[in-house]
Enzyme design. Structure first.
Site, PDB file in Angstrom:
ATOM      1  N   ASP A  17       0.823  -1.210   0.000  1.00  0.00           N
ATOM      2  CA  ASP A  17       0.000   0.000   0.000  1.00  0.00           C
ATOM      3  C   ASP A  17       0.857   1.261   0.000  1.00  0.00           C
ATOM      4  O   ASP A  17       2.063   1.222   0.256  1.00  0.00           O
ATOM      5  CB  ASP A  17      -0.866   0.045   1.267  1.00  0.00           C
ATOM      6  CG  ASP A  17      -1.829  -1.114   1.366  1.00  0.00           C
ATOM      7  OD1 ASP A  17      -2.055  -1.789   0.357  1.00  0.00           O
ATOM      8  OD2 ASP A  17      -2.349  -1.330   2.483  1.00  0.00           O
ATOM      9  N   TYR A  31       5.857  -9.913   7.159  1.00  0.00           N
ATOM     10  CA  TYR A  31       5.672  -8.484   7.399  1.00  0.00           C
ATOM     11  C   TYR A  31       5.995  -8.191   8.858  1.00  0.00           C
ATOM     12  O   TYR A  31       5.695  -8.994   9.744  1.00  0.00           O
ATOM     13  CB  TYR A  31       4.225  -8.069   7.134  1.00  0.00           C
ATOM     14  CG  TYR A  31       3.848  -7.948   5.676  1.00  0.00           C
ATOM     15  CD1 TYR A  31       4.007  -6.742   4.992  1.00  0.00           C
ATOM     16  CD2 TYR A  31       3.317  -9.033   4.984  1.00  0.00           C
ATOM     17  CE1 TYR A  31       3.647  -6.624   3.658  1.00  0.00           C
ATOM     18  CE2 TYR A  31       2.965  -8.921   3.652  1.00  0.00           C
ATOM     19  CZ  TYR A  31       3.132  -7.714   2.996  1.00  0.00           C
ATOM     20  OH  TYR A  31       2.776  -7.598   1.677  1.00  0.00           O
TER      21      TYR A  31
END
Length: 268
Positions: free
Chosen positions: A57, A115
């Protein structure tokens, strides 16, 4: 695929996501894929667009994004790394390159992604962490986070933990790890930083940020323990917590199932 292409190349790319509108190329905004495409075509004008493993993103960082493209020029890995970095801005860099088969799709070869979401636990802002962490001034109960995170591990339907902009029908994912880590200050680490580590086979749009926001809501008493288990059971976005800001999230590592004829990387 470019019909003139004869050489496949796999790049390891790092970037600070603060001033990018995400990975995927878009009209009239700055993206990582757009900058990388420009650099590649400055070297090989007929090369194909790079294909990434994760569509990060806007504002999300990456230590090890992997991207493949098809080239028409026979350039060794060292040459690609040095040449591309001459055409990339300071907030993006090719860290390594290697030869792969033509038309290799790294997204479909991904076995595991990791992540890390970093939270700065401090009542006062710190400019050195400003673009790399989410500052939370409220006290966070680490034991509540760890108990809550245990519900994440395993194979679940994570439809409650995705953005409304994610159109995918298959929302089942497997997470191998969901862990809260505070590193030892005696080893030179900043003990104010809480790392939330998520490792799994794949992730939905905003999934890590919503999981993080939910853990923080539970840790500061704004939602009860068991919130994640209830949201997994109901599948309702309203049963999960807030979406944490992008600034603290980094794609740390992608593990690929590489073809047998993959070349050696440079640097080794």
């Amino acid at each position: 695929m470019n019909r003139e292409a004869r050489f496949g190349v796999l790049l390891e790319v790092a970037y600070a996501g603060t001033r990018f509108h995400g990975w995927a190329a878009q009209d009239d905004v700055r993206t990582v894929q757009g900058e990388l495409t420009g650099a590649i075509r400055a070297v090989d004008a007929r090369a194909a667009t790079p294909r990434g493993t994760s569509r990060t993103d806007a504002g999300v960082h990456a230590h090890r994004q992997l991207a493949a493209f098809d080239a028409t020029l026979d350039i060794p890995p060292r040459g690609w790394v040095l040449a591309l970095n001459q055409h990339l801005p300071d907030d993006a860099c090719v860290r390594s390159a290697r030869a792969v088969p033509l038309a290799f799709e790294p997204r479909f070869a991904a076995k595991k992604k990791r992540y890390v979401y970093r939270i700065l636990r401090d009542r006062v802002r710190d400019p050195l962490w400003h673009e790399r962490s989410w500052r939370v001034g409220w006290p966070l109960d680490l034991e509540r986070i760890r108990r809550e995170a245990s519900a994440i591990v395993g194979t679940h339907d994570f439809r409650a933990f995705r953005s409304a902009h994610d159109p995918r029908l298959d929302t089942v994912r497997t997470l191998h790890r969901a862990e809260a880590v505070v590193r030892d200050a005696r080893e030179g680490h900043d003990a104010r930083i809480l790392e939330l580590v998520f490792e799994g086979n794949a992730f939905l749009y905003n999934m890590v940020r919503i999981l993080t926001g939910t853990l923080v809501d539970v840790a500061r008493g704004q939602r009860p323990e068991g919130t994640i288990a209830r949201a997994l059971a109901s599948g309702r976005r309203a049963d999960a917590g807030m979406t944490a800001p992008a600034v603290g999230l980094t794609l740390e590592h992608v593990e690929l199932d590489l073809p047998d004829d993959t070349g050696a990387p440079w640097p080794p």
